[in-house]
Design an enzyme around this catalytic site. Structure first.
Site, short mmCIF file in Angstrom:
data_model
loop_
_atom_site.label_atom_id
_atom_site.label_comp_id
_atom_site.label_asym_id
_atom_site.label_seq_id
_atom_site.Cartn_x
_atom_site.Cartn_y
_atom_site.Cartn_z
N CYS A 120 0.77 -1.11 0.19
CA CYS A 120 0.05 -0.07 -0.15
C CYS A 120 0.77 1.35 0.03
O CYS A 120 0.26 2.32 -0.15
CB CYS A 120 -1.10 -0.06 1.43
SG CYS A 120 -0.13 0.21 2.78
N GLY A 121 2.07 1.06 0.07
CA GLY A 121 3.09 2.31 0.09
C GLY A 121 2.98 2.88 1.47
O GLY A 121 2.76 2.21 2.40
#
Length: 280
Positions: A120-121
């Protein structure tokens, strides 16, 4: 059974097909944690799940994108940790970054980065207001690029990806010049890590900003991708999938041309359409 060799991990899988179950040797994308530490002040600033390789560039790109360092001279040394408790064994999942004397970074914004996943970063409360407070200037106008040139970029990236062809599990970030020539590619299990590696390489080599460059990322373009692109001065960001709403807002506010769903001879323009010409 798994055997890890750098960016790829060999594993035995079972293929179920047409009523038969057969063993097969497969290759998976390696995913391991990387801890980024500052030497002084002594502090862990991030832990990210990444594909091993270009770890120093990843650390440098991350610190640059977060505003901890602003130029190459801010970093005195990057090294892997040596654990004195284990016969001086080098720890390849821990990177130490030594900043120049006198540099006292503001580490409060990094509290949200203590754990980062490759999926998801960077997670947390990152938003447009934080970028406004860092006084990022808007990306200058130009260059103007033909749509026909943009169409050619995904195939060039695909041809350059080495690990993806054998694992199918890596994202990539690629840098092109305004003539469509591929300049650099970095791969990782996470899109944001691949981009950090790409930007970090340029940062350490004194090749920023990317004022006349085109960035292409596999997958979607998130807020983190656009944040890092803004810090690196990228005028045109392309992705093969969709952007997030916050990525579009960032691109519109800071003058970045944002392209999504780049597939075949088609793409969507979400911001900065003045840089793209359909007739050239």
């Amino acid at each position: 059974m798994k055997t890890i060799t750098g960016s790829k991990t060999k594993a035995t899988v079972w293929v179920v097909e047409k009523g038969k179950i057969l063993p097969r040797l497969d290759q998976l994308t390696t995913e391991e944690p990387l801890e980024i530490r500052l030497v002084s002040p002594k502090q862990t600033v991030a832990v990210t799940m990444r594909t091993p390789g270009n770890d120093f560039e990843l650390a440098a790109g991350f610190l640059y994108g977060e505003g901890i360092v602003n130029n190459r001279e801010d970093i005195r040394r990057i090294s892997y940790c040596v654990d004195s408790k284990v016969d001086g064994e080098q720890q390849y999942n821990i990177v130490n970054v030594e900043l120049r004397d006198g540099l006292i970074p503001d580490l409060q914004p990094l509290e949200r980065h203590f754990y980062t996943t490759s999926a998801c970063g960077v997670c947390g409360k990152a938003n447009l207001e934080a970028l406004r407070l860092r006084d990022f200037p808007a990306i200058p106008t130009g260059p103007e690029i033909s749509a026909n040139l943009i169409y050619t970029l995904p195939d060039k990236l695909k041809a350059a990806q080495r690990v993806f062809s054998s694992t199918g599990g890596l994202h990539a970030a690629a840098l092109f010049d305004i003539n469509g020539q591929l300049l650099s590619v970095r791969e990782d299990i996470g899109r944001h890590n691949a981009l950090d590696k790409l930007i970090g390489t340029a940062f350490l080599n004194g090749e920023l900003p990317f004022s006349d460059r085109i960035l292409l990322v596999s997958g979607r373009s998130s807020f983190e991708i656009l944040q890092k692109s803004l810090a690196a001065g990228v005028p045109i960001v392309c992705a093969v999938s969709a952007p997030s709403s916050l990525a579009v807002s960032l691109a519109q506010e800071f003058g970045i041309t944002l392209i999504g769903f780049l597939r075949g001879e088609r793409f969507n323009l979400y911001a900065g359409k003045e840089r793209i010409s359909a007739s050239m």
